[in-house]
Design a protein around this motif. Structure first.
Motif, PDB file in Angstrom:
ATOM      1  N   THR A 140      -1.263 103.024  56.540  1.00 43.07           N
ATOM      2  CA  THR A 140      -2.719 103.053  56.406  1.00 43.07           C
ATOM      3  C   THR A 140      -3.313 101.654  56.545  1.00 43.07           C
ATOM      4  N   VAL A 141      -2.524 100.633  56.211  1.00 40.31           N
ATOM      5  CA  VAL A 141      -2.998  99.259  56.385  1.00 40.31           C
ATOM      6  C   VAL A 141      -3.148  98.951  57.874  1.00 40.31           C
ATOM      7  N   ASP A 142      -2.140  99.334  58.656  1.00 42.28           N
ATOM      8  CA  ASP A 142      -2.218  99.147  60.112  1.00 42.28           C
ATOM      9  C   ASP A 142      -3.431  99.862  60.683  1.00 42.28           C
ATOM     10  N   ASN A 143      -3.653 101.077  60.224  1.00 42.20           N
ATOM     11  CA  ASN A 143      -4.766 101.872  60.753  1.00 42.20           C
ATOM     12  C   ASN A 143      -6.110 101.222  60.443  1.00 42.20           C
ATOM     13  N   PHE A 144      -6.265 100.710  59.224  1.00 41.00           N
ATOM     14  CA  PHE A 144      -7.535 100.075  58.880  1.00 41.00           C
ATOM     15  C   PHE A 144      -7.715  98.759  59.639  1.00 41.00           C
ATOM     16  N   GLU A 145      -6.622  98.026  59.832  1.00 37.17           N
ATOM     17  CA  GLU A 145      -6.707  96.798  60.626  1.00 37.17           C
ATOM     18  C   GLU A 145      -7.177  97.106  62.044  1.00 37.17           C
ATOM     19  N   LEU A 146      -6.679  98.205  62.589  1.00 36.95           N
ATOM     20  CA  LEU A 146      -7.124  98.619  63.919  1.00 36.95           C
ATOM     21  C   LEU A 146      -8.604  98.969  63.920  1.00 36.95           C
ATOM     22  N   ASN A 147      -9.064  99.623  62.846  1.00 37.53           N
ATOM     23  CA  ASN A 147     -10.482  99.948  62.746  1.00 37.53           C
ATOM     24  C   ASN A 147     -11.330  98.684  62.712  1.00 37.53           C
ATOM     25  N   VAL A 148     -10.845  97.680  61.997  1.00 35.25           N
ATOM     26  CA  VAL A 148     -11.577  96.414  61.925  1.00 35.25           C
ATOM     27  C   VAL A 148     -11.659  95.765  63.307  1.00 35.25           C
ATOM     28  N   VAL A 149     -10.515  95.735  64.005  1.00 30.39           N
ATOM     29  CA  VAL A 149     -10.488  95.135  65.343  1.00 30.39           C
ATOM     30  C   VAL A 149     -11.406  95.895  66.292  1.00 30.39           C
ATOM     31  N   ASN A 150     -11.340  97.226  66.252  1.00 34.98           N
ATOM     32  CA  ASN A 150     -12.202  98.042  67.111  1.00 34.98           C
ATOM     33  C   ASN A 150     -13.663  97.815  66.788  1.00 34.98           C
ATOM     34  N   CYS A 151     -13.946  97.677  65.502  1.00 36.87           N
ATOM     35  CA  CYS A 151     -15.313  97.427  65.083  1.00 36.87           C
ATOM     36  C   CYS A 151     -15.810  96.084  65.610  1.00 36.87           C
ATOM     37  N   LEU A 152     -14.957  95.063  65.507  1.00 35.09           N
ATOM     38  CA  LEU A 152     -15.334  93.734  65.982  1.00 35.09           C
ATOM     39  C   LEU A 152     -15.498  93.693  67.493  1.00 35.09           C
ATOM     40  N   SER A 153     -14.726  94.507  68.195  1.00 32.11           N
ATOM     41  CA  SER A 153     -14.713  94.419  69.656  1.00 32.11           C
ATOM     42  C   SER A 153     -15.697  95.355  70.330  1.00 32.11           C
ATOM     43  N   ASN A 154     -16.084  96.428  69.642  1.00 30.34           N
ATOM     44  CA  ASN A 154     -16.902  97.446  70.302  1.00 30.34           C
ATOM     45  C   ASN A 154     -18.392  97.242  70.140  1.00 30.34           C
ATOM     46  N   PHE A 155     -18.804  96.451  69.146  1.00 28.14           N
ATOM     47  CA  PHE A 155     -20.241  96.290  68.932  1.00 28.14           C
ATOM     48  C   PHE A 155     -20.790  95.207  69.850  1.00 28.14           C
ATOM     49  N   LEU A 156     -21.441  95.624  70.900  1.00 25.71           N
ATOM     50  CA  LEU A 156     -22.102  94.707  71.832  1.00 25.71           C
ATOM     51  C   LEU A 156     -23.555  95.139  71.973  1.00 25.71           C
ATOM     52  N   PRO A 157     -24.484  94.531  71.247  1.00 26.50           N
ATOM     53  CA  PRO A 157     -25.883  94.958  71.265  1.00 26.50           C
ATOM     54  C   PRO A 157     -26.539  94.712  72.615  1.00 26.50           C
ATOM     55  N   VAL A 158     -27.550  95.518  72.903  1.00 30.12           N
ATOM     56  CA  VAL A 158     -28.314  95.347  74.137  1.00 30.12           C
ATOM     57  C   VAL A 158     -29.126  94.068  74.030  1.00 30.12           C
ATOM     58  N   GLN A 159     -29.000  93.210  75.035  1.00 33.84           N
ATOM     59  CA  GLN A 159     -29.671  91.918  74.987  1.00 33.84           C
ATOM     60  C   GLN A 159     -31.038  91.979  75.644  1.00 33.84           C
ATOM     61  N   THR A 160     -31.963  91.214  75.074  1.00 33.89           N
ATOM     62  CA  THR A 160     -33.270  91.061  75.695  1.00 33.89           C
ATOM     63  C   THR A 160     -33.129  90.124  76.897  1.00 33.89           C
ATOM     64  N   GLU A 161     -34.196  90.012  77.693  1.00 39.13           N
ATOM     65  CA  GLU A 161     -34.152  89.118  78.860  1.00 39.13           C
ATOM     66  C   GLU A 161     -33.917  87.677  78.437  1.00 39.13           C
ATOM     67  N   GLN A 162     -34.578  87.250  77.339  1.00 42.16           N
ATOM     68  CA  GLN A 162     -34.409  85.886  76.865  1.00 42.16           C
ATOM     69  C   GLN A 162     -32.979  85.638  76.401  1.00 42.16           C
ATOM     70  N   GLU A 163     -32.385  86.645  75.739  1.00 31.55           N
ATOM     71  CA  GLU A 163     -31.003  86.515  75.277  1.00 31.55           C
ATOM     72  C   GLU A 163     -30.038  86.447  76.445  1.00 31.55           C
ATOM     73  N   GLN A 164     -30.331  87.176  77.515  1.00 31.08           N
ATOM     74  CA  GLN A 164     -29.482  87.114  78.705  1.00 31.08           C
ATOM     75  C   GLN A 164     -29.561  85.736  79.360  1.00 31.08           C
ATOM     76  N   VAL A 165     -30.769  85.128  79.368  1.00 31.98           N
ATOM     77  CA  VAL A 165     -30.932  83.774  79.911  1.00 31.98           C
ATOM     78  C   VAL A 165     -30.130  82.786  79.062  1.00 31.98           C
ATOM     79  N   ASP A 166     -30.243  82.926  77.723  1.00 32.74           N
ATOM     80  CA  ASP A 166     -29.490  82.040  76.834  1.00 32.74           C
ATOM     81  C   ASP A 166     -27.986  82.211  77.023  1.00 32.74           C
ATOM     82  N   ALA A 167     -27.539  83.447  77.247  1.00 30.89           N
ATOM     83  CA  ALA A 167     -26.113  83.706  77.465  1.00 30.89           C
ATOM     84  C   ALA A 167     -25.617  83.025  78.722  1.00 30.89           C
TER      85      ALA A 167
END
Length: 567
Positions: A140-167
């Motif tokens: 269960t520790v491995d499984n939760f670690e995977l959830n944490v990694v997936n959570c960190l890697s999957n959240f990519l918010p939609v960027q505004t035009e200004q944020e895209q310029v900054d990126a």
């Protein structure tokens, strides 16, 4: 809902955790902290771990708003007498928030462990220990670690035009400023967080802060949070496959990490990695390195070390020729040696085998010298945190185990070497069993130190026939004595008859030692009834199958605590 609220909600929904600092009663918070203190007392008795235990307890006490109790917890963690952890477990089970299960505590500890961007191996061993105290499945520790990694890697918010310029501007700057590349970007395209406008990591930090409710992880939500979160997975990339030797040790010609497939859909990145090292090669194809480890499932992120291939192949060919000749000698002298393993009891080696010694001695000597250098190079790699700041498990057989031995020995001579290696599994190790050297190794390995040996390994005995190492003995032939009982000596004589069988029976060996392997391999070995009875316990796979597993350092510590309770 702004972008920070969205990040917070995303992480809450993904991980389904609670803020225990607010949900637990005063008694519950004290029991939580005291459980961790008693666990640290059982796991880490060396003076080298005193500072870690204090830092660990300071984080937990601050998180639970119990800083006034820190001196008490410190005394509990440094207590030499066995303490009863079950008292605190019973108190925690009375808490309303924990009626759903004790896994909430484990999840809370894991988020605390990674909150500063460094996942210390000792933190992970503590988490596994607490999981065992709660009688929960360690997977269960491995499984939760995977959830944490997936959570960190999957959240990519939609960027505004200004944020895209900054990126775009940040990407241009990163080409000239190397430090701007610090993040979670994998060379192979694994985690997509590094250079995404610098937005993802601060959002993640905001989410973690809302879950844990402590200022410790507040730093992750700042502009510098990218570097903090990114440090978990390494500078400019999560994968060891992109590692290059910048400082060459000795005359090493080849030193590369390659991905070891796990045939799973869990992704390529994990909070815990495993590195395996083979002992010799029988041919020059790439699968010669990976084939023995085909069924290993110790971590979703596994690597094998490709090193000095030409010399390992030369040694492998010499082994084949030597073994075939040794068999013929054993047959010819059948009156003296009814089986090949009878050579172990010989007072003098047969003249036929001694006459062929030159065939094996030279490639063996070369590989011994080079494997020691490779071990030192591996130590440099781990100490430079090329893999990030994540726990590493090392597993090797024969010369691969020798690489690990010299890696750990080199690390033990350095400062700040603790907290990197979680477990070290050495199988058929061609090195000394000198207790003082091995005890130094146990000080830097957070969890298990396993010496798996075969008493009937006549080949290893032959290779060391003329060396002074016999004063202490060879680790691959017999148990290593330990002052602190931190070394697990596992006799493989019932599984393998000699050195040549290690690659073929590696899956069975790993199961016996207690390392996770593929479920299909477990079932196959169960049906063939090949697991030895000694030093084993039953591990349930499903309702129809069980497999025997060696007791881990975590299990043994719990068992020892239970014995003291009875007394």
């Amino acid at each position: 809902m702004d972008k920070y609220d969205k990040a917070s909600q995303h992480i809450k929904d993904s991980l389904n955790t609670k803020n225990l600092a607010e949900c637990l009663s005063q008694t519950g918070r004290f029991s939580y902290c005291a459980l961790c203190a008693t666990s640290l007392s059982c796991l880490y008795k060396y003076p080298a771990h005193v500072d870690f235990k204090l830092d660990c307890l300071r984080i937990i006490c601050n998180h639970l708003r119990l800083m006034l109790q820190l001196p008490t917890m410190r005394e509990m963690a440094n207590c030499e007498l066995p303490l009863d952890a079950k008292v605190y477990v019973r108190a925690l089970k009375k808490e309303e928030v924990l009626k759903e299960g004790m896994m909430i505590i484990v999840q809370d500890l894991l988020l605390l462990a990674i909150s500063n961007g460094i996942y210390d191996a000792r933190w992970r061993v503590l988490i596994l220990y607490v999981t065992g105290v709660f009688d929960l499945d360690l997977n269960t520790v491995d499984n939760f670690e995977l959830n944490v990694v997936n959570c960190l890697s999957n959240f990519l918010p939609v960027q505004t035009e200004q944020e895209q310029v900054d990126a775009a501007r940040r990407i241009r700057v990163s080409k000239t400023k190397r430090f701007a590349m610090i993040g979670l970007a994998s060379v192979g395209g694994g985690i997509l967080l590094g250079l995404t406008g610098g937005l993802a990591a601060p959002l993640i930090g905001a989410g973690l802060s809302s879950i844990i409710g402590t200022s410790i992880v507040g730093a992750i939500g700042t502009v510098g949070g990218t570097a903090i979160v990114g440090s978990l997975f390494g500078v400019a990339g999560a994968s060891l496959t992109g590692y290059k030797m910048h400082k060459r040790v000795g005359d090493i010609e080849e030193f590369q990490f390659r991905k070891l497939s796990t045939d799973t859909e869990t992704g390529d990145i994990h909070l815990h990695i495993t590195i395996v090292i083979s002992g010799w090669l029988n041919d020059d194809i790439e699968t010669s390195y990976s084939q023995p480890w085909k069924y290993l499932r110790d971590s979703p992120e596994q690597y094998y070390l490709r090193y000095e291939s030409s010399y390992l192949l030369e040694f492998g060919k010499a082994m084949e020729y030597f073994f075939s000749f040794a068999v013929s000698v054993a047959v010819q002298e059948s009156l003296k040696y009814t089986v090949l393993s009878g050579l172990m009891a010989a007072i003098a080696w047969p003249a036929g085998i001694l006459g062929l010694a030159s065939v094996i001695d030279n490639p063996w000597g070369v590989c011994c010298r080079r494997s020691a250098q490779v071990g030192k190079q591996l130590a440099e790699t781990l100490l430079s945190h090329s893999h990030g700041n994540r726990p590493v498990t090392l597993i090797g057989y024969s010369l691969g185990a020798r690489v690990i031995y010299y890696c750990l020995r080199e690390m033990s001579q350095r400062e700040k070497c603790q907290g990197i290696v979680q477990d070290a599994i050495l199988i058929g190790t061609p090195c000394t069993r000198n207790s003082s050297d091995w005890n130094k190794i146990t000080e830097i390995v957070a969890g298990r130190v396993v010496n798996a040996y075969c008493r009937s390994d006549w080949f290893l005995k032959f290779l060391y026939r003329t060396l002074s190492m016999h004063a202490n003995g060879v680790a691959g032939l017999q148990a290593v004595q330990s002052v602190s009982d931190r070394i697990e000596n596992i006799d493989l004589t019932d599984i393998v008859s000699g050195h040549f069988e290690y690659p073929q029976k590696l899956t069975e060996i790993l199961m016996h030692i207690g390392v996770n392997v593929d479920a299909s391999a477990k079932i196959q070995l169960i049906t063939t009834q090949s697991m030895p009875e000694g030093m084993s316990e039953h591990l349930k796979i499903n309702d129809n199958y069980t497999v025997k597993k060696s007791k881990s350092v975590i299990d043994l510590t719990i068992i020892d605590t239970k014995k003291n309770e009875v007394q």
